[in-house]
Design a protein around this motif. Structure first.
Motif, short mmCIF file in Angstrom:
data_model
loop_
_atom_site.label_atom_id
_atom_site.label_comp_id
_atom_site.label_asym_id
_atom_site.label_seq_id
_atom_site.Cartn_x
_atom_site.Cartn_y
_atom_site.Cartn_z
N ASP A 26 0.82 -1.22 0.00
CA ASP A 26 0.00 0.00 0.00
C ASP A 26 0.85 1.27 0.00
N VAL A 27 2.05 1.20 -0.54
CA VAL A 27 2.97 2.34 -0.55
C VAL A 27 2.33 3.56 -1.22
N ARG A 28 2.77 4.73 -0.77
CA ARG A 28 2.29 5.98 -1.35
C ARG A 28 3.48 6.84 -1.74
N VAL A 29 3.38 7.45 -2.90
CA VAL A 29 4.37 8.42 -3.36
C VAL A 29 3.65 9.73 -3.61
N PRO A 54 4.54 17.13 -2.98
CA PRO A 54 4.11 18.53 -2.84
C PRO A 54 5.26 19.50 -3.15
N PRO A 55 4.96 20.62 -3.84
CA PRO A 55 3.65 21.16 -4.17
C PRO A 55 3.03 20.62 -5.46
N VAL A 56 3.67 19.68 -6.16
CA VAL A 56 3.02 19.01 -7.29
C VAL A 56 1.99 18.05 -6.70
N PRO A 57 0.71 18.11 -7.11
CA PRO A 57 -0.33 17.35 -6.43
C PRO A 57 -0.44 15.88 -6.82
N LEU A 58 0.41 15.39 -7.73
CA LEU A 58 0.31 14.00 -8.17
C LEU A 58 0.61 13.04 -7.02
N GLU A 59 -0.23 12.03 -6.86
CA GLU A 59 -0.02 10.99 -5.86
C GLU A 59 -0.22 9.63 -6.49
N TYR A 60 0.61 8.66 -6.07
CA TYR A 60 0.53 7.29 -6.56
C TYR A 60 0.39 6.36 -5.36
N HIS A 61 -0.67 5.55 -5.37
CA HIS A 61 -0.99 4.68 -4.25
C HIS A 61 -0.92 3.22 -4.67
N GLY A 62 -0.22 2.41 -3.90
CA GLY A 62 -0.11 0.99 -4.20
C GLY A 62 1.14 0.69 -5.00
#
Length: 327
Positions: free
Chosen positions: A234-237, A240-248
């Motif tokens: 369930d890692v998260r990357v 900020p301040p770039v709003p991109l998020e990657y989950h899993g």
């Protein structure tokens, strides 16, 4: 001695005022950071609070300690800052040569900034419910930012700093009943947004060092497969301040496959942020032989794996004593 210093400070002695307030400066800055989530905003709020304290010395009646009086001022300056609309804005992805995949979601807390560990000495209250490491972690500070401002203030003052409900009510010009109600709602909100209880290896322990060394080797070698193998399911990357998020792990693997390439090698320089391992990242540029700072990575560890990687832009490097470039 404190009475003598207060008398001198009230007469306009700046040195006496600094001697009165300096013992609390670091913990007040950390308090402002928890309230605002931004290292830069915290420093601005602290300066504003100290100026207000200097100008308002005549109003100090001695009913509470100097420390409590300063926390009252700092908390209300932070609440004023949160009511303003001037918060750090989201930025677009700024590496046109690299095209990241579609994110899992767009993050809302784009103003989040890291806090240098070297400033944490003397900033912890032994009566706090939360341990220092947990109460400064990126996960905890991020979860705080989701709470409404007054709930955030109440939770920090009551459960991070250990103030009594009556003291918090006085700080916020509120009632004990209102403080208790806000604390109950804040606890519910915090538990909803906070990840599972921290089970990271102890700082600088052999277990932490072994995991960090594996991460550094994989990252510097641009070995995406080895890097992904270190991550929890369930890692998260986030960045900020770039709003991109990657989950899993699958989504993060796709992100790293797109942005970590054999022709773009990085060197990592170790530091610590928010009680967590962190690294300045420097891109190798064979053309001029200079390694340019590209950002700061902060790792969240869970057991013997990495559960989150938060990347901040290179403006954070000087806060950690790191240069913008290396030879």
């Amino acid at each position: 001695m404190t009475t003598d210093l207060m008398t001198k400070a009230r007469s306009g002695d700046g040195s006496a005022f600094r001697e009165l307030t300096e013992p609390y400066r670091r913990e007040l800055q950390v308090h402002c950071y928890r309230m605002l989530g931004s290292f830069q905003d915290a420093e601005d709020a602290l300066q504003d609070a100290l100026l207000a304290a200097w100008q308002g010395l005549e109003g100090f009646e001695g009913r509470a300690s100097i420390r409590t009086w300063l926390y009252r001022i700092a908390t209300n300056r932070c609440l004023n800052a949160l009511r303003s609309t001037k918060r750090r804005q989201a930025k677009e992805w700024d590496a046109p040569a690299l095209q990241p995949p579609e994110p899992s979601r767009l993050g809302e807390i784009v103003w989040l900034e890291p806090y240098p560990d070297v400033l944490l000495d003397g900033a912890h209250d032994p009566e706090a419910r939360y341990e220092q490491r947990e109460a400064i972690s990126l996960a905890f500070v991020t979860a705080l930012q989701v709470l409404p401002a007054r709930q955030r203030a109440v939770l920090i003052l009551r459960e991070v700093l250990g103030y009594r409900a009556s003291e918090v009510a006085d700080m916020l010009d509120s009632s004990v009943e209102s403080v208790n109600s806000a604390l109950k709602r804040a606890r519910t909100g915090l538990q909803r947004d906070l990840p599972p209880k921290d089970s990271a290896p102890a700082p600088d322990s052999p277990a932490e060092q072994a995991l960090v060394e594996k991460f550094v080797r994989a990252y510097q070698a641009s070995d995406v497969e080895a890097l992904v193998a270190l991550l929890t399911e369930d890692v998260r990357v986030s960045m900020p301040p770039v709003p991109l998020e990657y989950h899993g792990r699958e989504a993060v693997a796709g992100f790293y496959a797109a942005v970590i390439r054999p022709d773009r090698r990085y060197d990592l320089v170790a530091t610590r942020a928010n009680g967590q391992p962190a690294f300045g990242t420097y891109l190798r540029t064979p053309a001029d032989g200079i390694r340019h700072g590209t950002g700061l990575l902060v790792l969240t560890l869970f057991g013997d794996q990495v559960s989150a990687v938060t990347r901040f832009d290179n403006s954070a490097l000087p806060w950690f004593g790191l240069p913008r470039s290396l030879p």
